[in-house]
Motif scaffolding. Sequence first.
Motif, PDB file in Angstrom:
ATOM      1  N   PRO A  41      12.478  96.234  32.531  1.00  0.00           N
ATOM      2  CA  PRO A  41      12.357  95.033  31.721  1.00  0.00           C
ATOM      3  C   PRO A  41      13.109  94.931  30.630  1.00  0.00           C
ATOM      4  O   PRO A  41      14.007  94.158  30.355  1.00  0.00           O
ATOM      5  CB  PRO A  41      10.833  94.936  31.702  1.00  0.00           C
ATOM      6  N   ALA A  42      12.997  96.026  29.925  1.00  0.00           N
ATOM      7  CA  ALA A  42      13.848  96.266  28.585  1.00  0.00           C
ATOM      8  C   ALA A  42      15.417  96.074  28.924  1.00  0.00           C
ATOM      9  O   ALA A  42      16.345  95.536  28.271  1.00  0.00           O
ATOM     10  CB  ALA A  42      13.681  97.317  27.736  1.00  0.00           C
ATOM     11  N   LEU A  43      15.771  96.777  29.897  1.00  0.00           N
ATOM     12  CA  LEU A  43      17.182  96.783  30.237  1.00  0.00           C
ATOM     13  C   LEU A  43      17.719  95.589  30.781  1.00  0.00           C
ATOM     14  O   LEU A  43      18.764  94.976  30.533  1.00  0.00           O
ATOM     15  CB  LEU A  43      17.648  98.025  31.399  1.00  0.00           C
ATOM     16  N   ARG A  44      16.792  94.914  31.652  1.00  0.00           N
ATOM     17  CA  ARG A  44      17.119  93.676  32.336  1.00  0.00           C
ATOM     18  C   ARG A  44      17.345  92.653  31.026  1.00  0.00           C
ATOM     19  O   ARG A  44      18.240  91.794  31.043  1.00  0.00           O
ATOM     20  CB  ARG A  44      16.120  93.123  33.109  1.00  0.00           C
ATOM     21  N   ALA A  45      16.354  92.615  30.112  1.00  0.00           N
ATOM     22  CA  ALA A  45      16.439  91.862  28.957  1.00  0.00           C
ATOM     23  C   ALA A  45      17.849  91.791  27.959  1.00  0.00           C
ATOM     24  O   ALA A  45      18.378  90.758  27.665  1.00  0.00           O
ATOM     25  CB  ALA A  45      15.266  91.926  27.893  1.00  0.00           C
ATOM     26  N   ILE A  46      18.297  93.087  27.913  1.00  0.00           N
ATOM     27  CA  ILE A  46      19.283  93.123  27.167  1.00  0.00           C
ATOM     28  C   ILE A  46      20.628  92.821  27.596  1.00  0.00           C
ATOM     29  O   ILE A  46      21.608  92.271  27.283  1.00  0.00           O
ATOM     30  CB  ILE A  46      19.723  94.717  26.697  1.00  0.00           C
TER      31      ILE A  46
ATOM     32  N   PRO B 129      23.590  81.176  29.984  1.00  0.00           N
ATOM     33  CA  PRO B 129      22.190  81.560  29.636  1.00  0.00           C
ATOM     34  C   PRO B 129      21.484  82.091  31.121  1.00  0.00           C
ATOM     35  O   PRO B 129      21.673  81.684  32.150  1.00  0.00           O
ATOM     36  CB  PRO B 129      21.542  79.895  29.819  1.00  0.00           C
ATOM     37  N   THR B 130      20.722  83.175  30.519  1.00  0.00           N
ATOM     38  CA  THR B 130      20.381  84.005  31.213  1.00  0.00           C
ATOM     39  C   THR B 130      19.112  84.848  30.956  1.00  0.00           C
ATOM     40  O   THR B 130      18.894  85.040  29.760  1.00  0.00           O
ATOM     41  CB  THR B 130      21.283  85.118  31.669  1.00  0.00           C
ATOM     42  N   THR B 131      18.163  84.841  31.800  1.00  0.00           N
ATOM     43  CA  THR B 131      16.887  85.612  31.479  1.00  0.00           C
ATOM     44  C   THR B 131      16.752  86.889  32.211  1.00  0.00           C
ATOM     45  O   THR B 131      17.397  87.018  33.207  1.00  0.00           O
ATOM     46  CB  THR B 131      15.666  84.736  31.810  1.00  0.00           C
ATOM     47  N   ALA B 132      15.852  87.574  31.702  1.00  0.00           N
ATOM     48  CA  ALA B 132      15.768  89.142  32.457  1.00  0.00           C
ATOM     49  C   ALA B 132      15.253  89.025  33.792  1.00  0.00           C
ATOM     50  O   ALA B 132      15.616  89.529  34.659  1.00  0.00           O
ATOM     51  CB  ALA B 132      14.619  90.170  31.674  1.00  0.00           C
ATOM     52  N   ASP B 133      14.432  87.567  34.103  1.00  0.00           N
ATOM     53  CA  ASP B 133      14.267  87.629  35.499  1.00  0.00           C
ATOM     54  C   ASP B 133      15.338  87.133  36.564  1.00  0.00           C
ATOM     55  O   ASP B 133      15.385  87.208  37.717  1.00  0.00           O
ATOM     56  CB  ASP B 133      13.362  86.023  35.527  1.00  0.00           C
TER      57      ASP B 133
ATOM     58  N   VAL C  80      17.973  89.124  36.711  1.00  0.00           N
ATOM     59  CA  VAL C  80      18.825  90.167  36.860  1.00  0.00           C
ATOM     60  C   VAL C  80      18.048  91.310  37.721  1.00  0.00           C
ATOM     61  O   VAL C  80      16.912  91.638  37.677  1.00  0.00           O
ATOM     62  CB  VAL C  80      19.010  90.915  35.438  1.00  0.00           C
ATOM     63  N   GLN C  81      19.028  91.868  38.675  1.00  0.00           N
ATOM     64  CA  GLN C  81      18.415  92.988  39.371  1.00  0.00           C
ATOM     65  C   GLN C  81      19.261  94.275  38.940  1.00  0.00           C
ATOM     66  O   GLN C  81      20.355  94.034  39.311  1.00  0.00           O
ATOM     67  CB  GLN C  81      18.734  92.592  40.950  1.00  0.00           C
ATOM     68  N   ILE C  82      18.629  95.322  38.719  1.00  0.00           N
ATOM     69  CA  ILE C  82      19.222  96.429  38.430  1.00  0.00           C
ATOM     70  C   ILE C  82      19.544  97.118  39.718  1.00  0.00           C
ATOM     71  O   ILE C  82      18.854  97.113  40.636  1.00  0.00           O
ATOM     72  CB  ILE C  82      18.424  97.452  37.487  1.00  0.00           C
ATOM     73  N   VAL C  83      20.854  97.793  40.041  1.00  0.00           N
ATOM     74  CA  VAL C  83      21.191  98.498  41.034  1.00  0.00           C
ATOM     75  C   VAL C  83      21.841  99.691  40.782  1.00  0.00           C
ATOM     76  O   VAL C  83      22.029  99.907  39.530  1.00  0.00           O
ATOM     77  CB  VAL C  83      22.241  97.783  42.016  1.00  0.00           C
TER      78      VAL C  83
END
Lengths: 406, 406
Positions: free
Chosen positions: B83-88, B99-103, B105-108
Amino acid sequence: MTTCKTCCSSTPVPHFSKAGTPKGDSFIQQILALAARPDVISFGGGLPSPEGFPLAEVKAAADYVIDTDGKRALQYSSLKGDPALRAIIAERETARGCPTTADDVQIVSGSQQALDLMARLFIDPGSKILVESPTYLGALQAFMLCGPECVEIPTDAFGMNPDLMGEECRGARFAYVMPTFQNPTGLTISVERRKKLAEKAREYDFWLVEDNPYGELYYGDEPPASMRAFCPERTITLGTMSKVLAPGFRLGYIIAPKSVLDAAAEMKQAMDLHTATYTQLVTARVLSQGLFEEHLPKVRDIYRSQAKVMLDALDEYMPKHPEITWTRPEGGMFIWLTFPKGVDASEVMKKTLASDVPVGFVPGEAFYANNPKDHVNTCRFSFVTVPAEKIVAGVKSVAEALKTFL
Amino acid sequence: MTTCKTCCSSTPVPHFSKAGTPKGDSFIQQILALAARPDVISFGGGLPSPEGFPLAEVKAAADYVIDTDGKRALQYSSLKGDPALRAIIAERETARGCPTTADDVQIVSGSQQALDLMARLFIDPGSKILVESPTYLGALQAFMLCGPECVEIPTDAFGMNPDLMGEECRGARFAYVMPTFQNPTGLTISVERRKKLAEKAREYDFWLVEDNPYGELYYGDEPPASMRAFCPERTITLGTMSKVLAPGFRLGYIIAPKSVLDAAAEMKQAMDLHTATYTQLVTARVLSQGLFEEHLPKVRDIYRSQAKVMLDALDEYMPKHPEITWTRPEGGMFIWLTFPKGVDASEVMKKTLASDVPVGFVPGEAFYANNPKDHVNTCRFSFVTVPAEKIVAGVKSVAEALKTFL
């Protein structure tokens, strides 16, 4: 903003492929979501115990790698993986009875990626593959994306029984087997059955995909050798660092004859170029410092003692009934329970979740390729993440709930 | 040992799938192998300069992560990513106009995995997709495994031209575009063309897969905003840490509307469960310590100055000829060269490799989905890994070789 032509709102519909079309939450995911409450004693997960993680060793290795080889650690690297890491894996395999060189090893991003890679290398829509019954859930997930026809290999109380494999196996793309401390049953197939399986693979011309995540986690004697000792020319062995080092590195490997390894490397390049250089170098350093020799015995001790606690609790608390049985694993992370026909393990679980001592586990039907509803009276317990006193309380709670179904 | 029934030797033939059947070394791989000698000045690679790697920052972050959150760093973690990485990542995107939220974002595991995931989510055999002409080689590799029909988007000296997109685009599964500092051309498409592309996507009902690995590597002004600013409801943006932090972590991300993100997470689970926890936490720590602010300007300085050296050398040494042209990128890692029709860039390269100052680069035909042989007079130069004096010597050597073909 122009609105979407196909759905008449501003949220257009993606044109998903057949494999990509979301299946939605499965029955099993819904059940597992129920058990995700923090107050639940979880026998569900396959997570290794974090008590076994070598934190100090990882920290020292990470510092060493950046200090001595930092630029290489952060750069792109080779498709097959770090040569030093592959050499250590090969040495270990050789010591366990299967002569192996670094060239025989492909590094992958966890053994789930190895399963996905196997699926894509071998399965066309409608291709026949052979799977154990029950088999590992995550393997089924990966295989199903490629649309195979699954033929189940007959099993008994000693695991899969190759004597019963016949013409229906001929020309299968591969047989997927986990012969040692199987997930979900905890069972290990004998040397005699391994030999027979090798014969059947040759007779019916199929390859063996041997998944071996738990082979190092034996509690007593070492388990029989890998299928590569019995059928080297047709065996592809999948291994992982997730159980012996740490899952958070997502490091696994494939050992196979050259024809398969070359094809795997070509596919891997399109999938993700290569596995993270940094984690490979850190892992190679940790392993070269004697992790297997010093660290693994501690992990085995933790698991052996937790398995004993769970087996003792089952012996003590489970209702005495000829149709209530469970396996007695000699390694790995799982015990497989069978309830009387007609008792649905999901219902038993819902009952425990509503009790004062809520317990989660995985209903057994999740592990069957075909006709899962024929197996609702089974379930998988893991003993590795939960402390001893909670294991006892949890088993007692399941036993109480089960009694109301008899 | 029983011998194999199908080939009458002890080495049986694997039953590969259509996608898994090895293609063998391509022409391009053979050419690149020629250029792999240590004495060759390589303009071939897309490797970032290791001079730009933040070694001290990574070491400090890795220590911090193990000290403060070690057990979590080494354990399995969530499908979507830390979650912290997605938030950054979301904050960064928001700051750049989307405008983007952590939600969101998908990490790959690197943006190559994102490309593979897009292929599998959207492409059935024979599905229509749209690609730039030329386009990124690694994307073509991933897409081709799923058997699409590629329609090329017409391009000119300013990159892809959406004015020329017509009925042939209707119902494509997606258009794959790299609008900013494109690989291989280095070109950036204008705000006007971005707006037009958004209109075309709506008119012809296709989605946009926007690959943006180089957007942070601008040398002067910031490039135009992501396609998400123009077509948020149909844009899937792929990003990577490989160019701004380090490729050896294999970390990338996908930003997309919920319908696509949910499907991507389901697919990702079968592909590799999740991306390495450890590298995600280390990266989140490095980024939270101000890497973008402090470190990126240094990387931009290195690349800007190396680009200038190569462009100056091209101006000085290349033969003056109306059909010898090259792009002048304002960011990224590549320059695209066009030679006169009839001059084969592979032959030019072979000539330089046989000279006193051997130089490697990538023949342009590798970057075309259809009819690559129509484009043998093109090639891609990268200026990022080679020191300035070698860039000059290399350009001079290519220019000398090229003269013999005119």
